[in-house]
Scaffold this motif. Structure first.
Motif, mmCIF file in Angstrom:
data_model
loop_
_atom_site.group_PDB
_atom_site.id
_atom_site.type_symbol
_atom_site.label_atom_id
_atom_site.label_comp_id
_atom_site.label_asym_id
_atom_site.label_seq_id
_atom_site.Cartn_x
_atom_site.Cartn_y
_atom_site.Cartn_z
ATOM 1 N N ASN A 94 0.831 -1.211 0.000
ATOM 2 C CA ASN A 94 0.000 0.000 0.000
ATOM 3 C C ASN A 94 0.864 1.259 0.000
ATOM 4 N N LEU A 95 1.944 1.230 0.794
ATOM 5 C CA LEU A 95 2.847 2.390 0.835
ATOM 6 C C LEU A 95 3.557 2.575 -0.502
ATOM 7 N N GLU A 96 3.957 1.447 -1.123
ATOM 8 C CA GLU A 96 4.607 1.544 -2.434
ATOM 9 C C GLU A 96 3.641 2.128 -3.467
ATOM 10 N N THR A 97 2.388 1.683 -3.400
ATOM 11 C CA THR A 97 1.354 2.211 -4.315
ATOM 12 C C THR A 97 1.159 3.712 -4.064
ATOM 13 N N ASP A 98 1.054 4.073 -2.769
ATOM 14 C CA ASP A 98 0.901 5.502 -2.434
ATOM 15 C C ASP A 98 2.099 6.302 -2.913
ATOM 16 N N LEU A 99 3.305 5.728 -2.768
ATOM 17 C CA LEU A 99 4.524 6.421 -3.187
ATOM 18 C C LEU A 99 4.531 6.617 -4.700
ATOM 19 N N ALA A 100 4.137 5.554 -5.409
ATOM 20 C CA ALA A 100 4.086 5.669 -6.876
ATOM 21 C C ALA A 100 3.068 6.718 -7.295
ATOM 22 N N GLU A 101 1.911 6.716 -6.644
ATOM 23 C CA GLU A 101 0.887 7.724 -6.957
ATOM 24 C C GLU A 101 1.380 9.125 -6.627
ATOM 25 N N THR A 102 2.092 9.240 -5.510
ATOM 26 C CA THR A 102 2.622 10.552 -5.109
ATOM 27 C C THR A 102 3.669 11.023 -6.114
ATOM 28 N N ARG A 103 4.522 10.109 -6.595
ATOM 29 C CA ARG A 103 5.524 10.484 -7.598
ATOM 30 C C ARG A 103 4.832 10.981 -8.879
ATOM 31 N N GLU A 104 3.808 10.240 -9.281
ATOM 32 C CA GLU A 104 3.066 10.649 -10.474
ATOM 33 C C GLU A 104 2.431 12.029 -10.271
#
Length: 119
Positions: A94-104
């Motif tokens: 979930n954190l990796e997904t959030d991080l990827a979304e935040t990067r985008e």
């Protein structure tokens, strides 16, 4: 006289034979007594060995019960750790997904800011 002498000789021979038989009887009686004593000692030794083995068995049973209890605790602990690990892995994803979304989102904001600045 001859007859008396023959009877005396026969009596002496029988007396001698009786003495020999009596000695053999005493020897066999002593041998039987010794054998009985030896058998009693062996029985007592066997009882002591059995008693010691039973005591050791009790100790081993207690040890085995303790080991089984420890094993059960460790299995429960392992199950708990697996459960926690699974939960942690889900959190990490979930954190990796959030991080990827935040990067985008940051890329989008940067592109937007650059485009806005260029206008």
């Amino acid at each position: 006289m001859q007859r008396k002498s023959a009877v005396d000789e026969e009596n002496a021979r029988l007396k001698n034979e009786f003495g020999n038989l009596n000695r053999k009887f005493k020897d066999k009686s002593q041998e039987l007594k010794d054998t009985k004593e030896c058998a009693q000692k062996k029985e007592e030794q066997n009882r002591l060995v059995i008693k010691n083995l039973e005591e050791k068995k009790k100790g081993l049973n207690i040890c085995c019960a303790d080991l089984l209890s420890d094993l059960e605790k460790l299995r429960k602990q392992e199950a708990q750790w697996k459960k926690e690990k699974s939960g942690n892995n889900i959190r990490i994803k979930n954190l990796e997904t959030d991080l990827a979304e935040t990067r985008e989102l940051i890329k989008s904001c940067t592109v937007y800011a650059v485009t806005c600045h260029l206008r």
